[in-house]
Scaffold this active site. Structure first.
Site: not given
Ligand code: 8IG
Length: 289
Positions: A200, A45, A101
């Site tokens: 989370e 990303s 993923h």
């Molecule tokens: I972009 O805050 C992204 N991916 N686990 N936590 C988790 N994955 C993410 C986050 C995040 N931001």
């Protein structure tokens, strides 16, 4: 008997993930005309623009045209494979724009297929990038952070059997050194992979902080393990796209993630391109043999 052997070979290539990766590497060599690659990158990303700065794209294709690759499930990810000739060094880089993923539920072998394919193309170095949440409040959205170590909190592993791979220097120190030469302001942190697809809870972020994590995400750790199993050197760079839940009091949104990626794009693209150029530069005379 010939029929039986044929059926067995078919079954083998459909169940053995390492064979599937060799098949994928052969398909890439055939389609691209590039017999082997030196280095591979997975662009997560916020990182997709970085490929354009690396050098000349000599081949690209939809990843799903190569055995074992699945279509991307996330907006902002591009399901393209590219072979790039690195500007200045001529090295060959395989760019994996598609990442599967763990939360997609396709299994760990699907998650690490790109890494195993990279190794099968001959790559010696795996560069893993991602977007993630930051626990250190000074990392504002758009801050790149080097991954120094990881906590695999998925409960899964790409390895099977009594395969006791050492992970002491999972993220190759010499590669982190090169990245810091390019950008001395880079911080380092421990990346903790959660299963996702939820972000989370604030309590989970406090747990992550307490056990030593600085970055929380949904990728990379399983891929790094597969890369090390394959004998690759690993460089990991996270783009903090949001503060982890509960750190700032703001709610998390995928839009915020995409926006931080867009804004940081030029800086992290230059960082990645220059780091890869230095990694693939031939050793200078008088340097290490
Ligand atoms: I972009 O805050 C992204 N991916 N686990 N936590 C988790 N994955 C993410 C986050 C995040 N931001």
């Amino acid at each position: 008997m010939a029929v039986l052997r044929y059926l067995q070979s078919m079954t083998a290539s459909h169940t053995d993930p390492y064979q599937l990766a060799r098949d994928a590497a052969a398909a890439i060599a055939e389609a691209s005309g590039v017999p082997s690659h030196d280095l591979a990158l997975t662009l997560g990303s916020g990182w997709s623009g970085a490929a354009d700065l690396l050098g000349e794209t000599v081949w690209q294709a939809d990843a799903t045209s190569i055995p074992g690759f699945r279509p991307p499930a996330v907006a902002g990810h591009v399901g393209t494979l590219r072979s790039i000739q690195i500007e200045g060094t001529g090295a060959r880089a395989l760019v994996l724009g598609a990442r599967t993923h763990f939360y997609e539920g396709a299994g760990v072998d699907a998650v690490v297929h790109g890494v195993r394919t990279a190794a099968a193309t001959g790559a010696r170095t795996m560069v893993l990038t991602n977007g993630c949440g930051g626990i250190n409040p000074s990392w504002t959205p758009g801050t790149p952070v080097l991954i120094s170590d990881q906590i695999n909190f998925t409960g899964a592993t790409p390895l099977a059997g009594a395969n006791f791979v050492d992970l002491t220097d999972l993220y190759t120190p010499a590669l982190r050194e090169i990245a810091r030469e390019v950008d001395p302001s880079l911080d380092e942190g421990v990346y903790m992979q959660f299963s996702g697809p939820t972000y989370e809870t604030p309590a989970e972020v406090q747990m992550a902080k307490t056990i030593g994590a600085h970055l929380v995400g949904m990728s990379t750790a399983l891929e790094a393990i597969a890369a090390r199993e394959a004998g690759l050197d690993v460089l990991g760079i996270s783009l903090v796209t949001n503060l982890a839940a509960g750190i700032s009091g703001e709610k998390l949104s995928h839009e915020e993630v995409l926006e931080a990626g867009r804004e940081a794009g030029p800086r992290i693209s230059r960082l990645l391109a220059e780091t890869v150029r230095r990694i693939t530069a031939p050793a200078t005379a008088g340097g290490a043999a």
